[in-house]
Design an enzyme around this catalytic site. Structure first.
Site, mmCIF file in Angstrom:
data_model
loop_
_atom_site.group_PDB
_atom_site.id
_atom_site.type_symbol
_atom_site.label_atom_id
_atom_site.label_comp_id
_atom_site.label_asym_id
_atom_site.label_seq_id
_atom_site.Cartn_x
_atom_site.Cartn_y
_atom_site.Cartn_z
ATOM 1 N N HIS A 170 0.848 -1.193 0.000
ATOM 2 C CA HIS A 170 0.000 0.000 0.000
ATOM 3 C C HIS A 170 0.890 1.252 0.000
ATOM 4 O O HIS A 170 2.020 1.213 0.499
ATOM 5 C CB HIS A 170 -0.865 -0.030 1.265
ATOM 6 N N ASP A 175 2.811 -4.359 7.964
ATOM 7 C CA ASP A 175 1.594 -3.584 7.757
ATOM 8 C C ASP A 175 0.432 -4.558 7.984
ATOM 9 O O ASP A 175 0.178 -5.440 7.164
ATOM 10 C CB ASP A 175 1.603 -3.036 6.323
ATOM 11 N N GLN A 193 -4.702 -5.137 6.798
ATOM 12 C CA GLN A 193 -5.652 -6.124 6.254
ATOM 13 C C GLN A 193 -5.533 -7.484 6.934
ATOM 14 O O GLN A 193 -6.233 -8.419 6.545
ATOM 15 C CB GLN A 193 -5.435 -6.296 4.744
ATOM 16 N N LYS A 211 -10.826 -0.617 10.292
ATOM 17 C CA LYS A 211 -10.949 -1.755 9.373
ATOM 18 C C LYS A 211 -11.321 -3.042 10.113
ATOM 19 O O LYS A 211 -11.339 -4.120 9.532
ATOM 20 C CB LYS A 211 -9.630 -1.967 8.620
ATOM 21 N N CYS A 232 -4.827 2.219 -4.119
ATOM 22 C CA CYS A 232 -3.661 2.798 -3.410
ATOM 23 C C CYS A 232 -2.403 1.961 -3.567
ATOM 24 O O CYS A 232 -1.496 2.031 -2.726
ATOM 25 C CB CYS A 232 -3.935 3.018 -1.923
HETATM 26 N N1 PMP Z 1 -2.058 -0.708 4.391
HETATM 27 C C1 PMP Z 1 -2.967 -1.463 3.788
HETATM 28 C C2 PMP Z 1 -2.583 -2.831 3.348
HETATM 29 C C3 PMP Z 1 -4.259 -0.975 3.584
HETATM 30 O O1 PMP Z 1 -5.167 -1.727 2.978
HETATM 31 C C4 PMP Z 1 -4.594 0.328 4.021
HETATM 32 C C5 PMP Z 1 -5.976 0.908 3.801
HETATM 33 N N2 PMP Z 1 -6.490 0.703 2.529
HETATM 34 C C6 PMP Z 1 -3.596 1.073 4.659
HETATM 35 C C7 PMP Z 1 -2.355 0.515 4.826
HETATM 36 C C8 PMP Z 1 -3.863 2.451 5.141
HETATM 37 O O2 PMP Z 1 -4.794 2.438 6.177
HETATM 38 P P1 PMP Z 1 -5.367 3.796 6.764
HETATM 39 O O3 PMP Z 1 -6.024 4.500 5.621
HETATM 40 O O4 PMP Z 1 -6.313 3.379 7.819
HETATM 41 O O5 PMP Z 1 -4.197 4.559 7.273
#
Ligand code: PMP
Length: 399
Positions: free
Chosen positions: A113, A190, A193, A216, A353
């Site tokens: 991400h 990270d 997910q 999430k 993203c």
């Molecule tokens: N890492 C991953 C794998 C994600 O899926 C996301 C959210 N789509 C994020 C980081 C970022 O999360 P947040 O927007 O809550 O900071």
């Protein structure tokens, strides 16, 4: 447990398959936030009166429950931030910004991400260390072999998602950390997910740092968590300075507060932190094994049904997570997403993203269907019905 009753959003006339973006919150979490707002609104760490003591106690309780949930050794290893992105920026700058030197190397993948790539890119421009991307296989998955081949004598850190948010593959973190630690390499995970969907035991996986978001996993928005091993957190510098994180200061010295408070400058998201304790209690009641199993069955059913539609292309049939990526040849993913919206079905389309993945994957933009345990077979049936209506799809996208 009654999903329809617990999640009031389920009573709205929508079918929600964008759980990788954010999730619904159970009523107990909403009520807890409301209770704070209506019965004991106060700041933390500051008051000399009962409702402020209560706020401090409840924040403490929430930190303890989060610590238990990921099985960290101590609740002092839990830092409250505002989201995964904030947690990643804190550890990448606050820890690795001090730790890394010009000749060092950091391993990522192109499946990460933006919040696990951009802070590294910016820091590498400042310090001069090299970023290497461990190659993915044909299905977009990451193997230990690929990491082994990417590691050199200069590798100091590996920073990867446990579960990726596009392909939805689950990485074998335990094996990766074991190998990395033998080589003196630190591992940042990270968990945005993974923590919501699969068991995450930081001691068993031997993770050095873990970042994730409350929103999430049925928790409030505006709250993130950074876990770090205590002995490493001792070397991490705060990324933000201000109230609530210092003991004393004058023009020449700043004495920091204890860990984790030194990393939590300013007024925290009190209502979210307090309500997050109800999230953890709710997830514990369901049980992470049940969550994993339910999602597995739902995904299996979704793929089976999608396969009955000849013009649907599925990209990640063999990924282990609860994400399914699809497209229809000749139709923009964004248009398909908007068509589904006309049926009150919420999905996400585009690059999600993860903008470097297309350098390695066979696809660019996709429609992402991301499931959570509160989704149902009936909802999947409605999605399939909408996708089977090819005449209507063609009419909508002017084909
Ligand atoms: N890492 C991953 C794998 C994600 O899926 C996301 C959210 N789509 C994020 C980081 C970022 O999360 P947040 O927007 O809550 O900071």
């Amino acid at each position: 447990m009654n999903i329809e009753k617990d999640f009031v959003m389920k009573n709205e006339d929508i079918i929600y398959f964008d759980n990788a973006a954010t999730t619904f919150k159970p009523i107990s979490v909403i009520n807890k936030e409301m209770e704070y707002l209506t019965k004991y609104t106060a700041n933390s760490h500051r008051g000399d009166y009962n409702i402020s003591f209560k706020v401090d106690d409840e924040i403490d309780e929430s930190r303890y429950l989060v610590s238990k949930y990921i099985n960290s050794k101590s609740k002092d290893e839990i830092i409250f931030t505002s989201n995964t992105t904030d947690s990643m920026n804190l550890v990448i700058n606050g820890f690795f910004g001090e730790y890394l030197r010009e000749d060092d190397e950091v391993i990522l993948t192109k499946s990460e991400h933006a919040s696990n790539i951009l802070p590294w890119l910016v820091l590498s421009k400042k310090i001069g260390f090299k970023i290497k991307y461990a190659p993915l296989d044909k299905e977009g998955k990451l193997s230990l072999e690929s990491i082994k081949k990417t590691i050199t004598r200069n590798t100091k850190a590996i920073s990867i998602a446990h579960v990726t948010n596009v392909i939805g593959d689950i990485r074998d973190i335990k094996t990766i950390t074991k190998y990395a630690h033998k080589k003196g390499i630190l591992v940042l995970i990270d968990g945005a997910q993974s923590v919501p969907h699969i068991k995450t035991d930081v001691q068993d996986l031997d993770i050095d740092f873990l970042a994730f978001s409350a929103h999430k996993m049925c928790g409030p928005t505006g709250l993130g968590i950074l876990y770090g091993k205590y002995e490493l957190l001792k070397y991490m510098k705060p990324f933000k300075y201000g109230g609530g994180m210092n003991e004393i200061y004058n023009e020449n010295t700043i004495e920091l507060d204890d860990i984790p408070y030194r990393f939590e400058a300013g007024t925290p998201n009190v209502s979210a932190i307090i309500a997050f304790s109800e999230t953890i209690k709710y997830l514990n009641k369901i049980g992470i094994e049940n969550i994993e199993r339910t999602e597995k069955y739902l995904k299996h059913y979704l793929i089976k049904e999608l396969k009955t539609i000849p013009y649907i292309k599925i990209y990640n049939e063999n990924s282990e997570g609860s994400i399914v990526l699809i497209n229809i040849d000749g139709i923009e993913s964004g248009d398909l997403g908007l068509y589904l919206n006309t049926k009150n079905i919420c999905v996400r389309s585009g690059k999600h993203c993860v903008k470097m993945l297309e350098e390695e994957a066979e696809f660019k933009d996709t429609v992402r269907i991301s499931l959570y345990f509160y989704n149902s077979y009936e909802e999947i049936d409605k999605l399939i019905l909408a996708l089977k209506d090819f005449d209507n799809i063609k009419k909508y996208v002017n084909l």
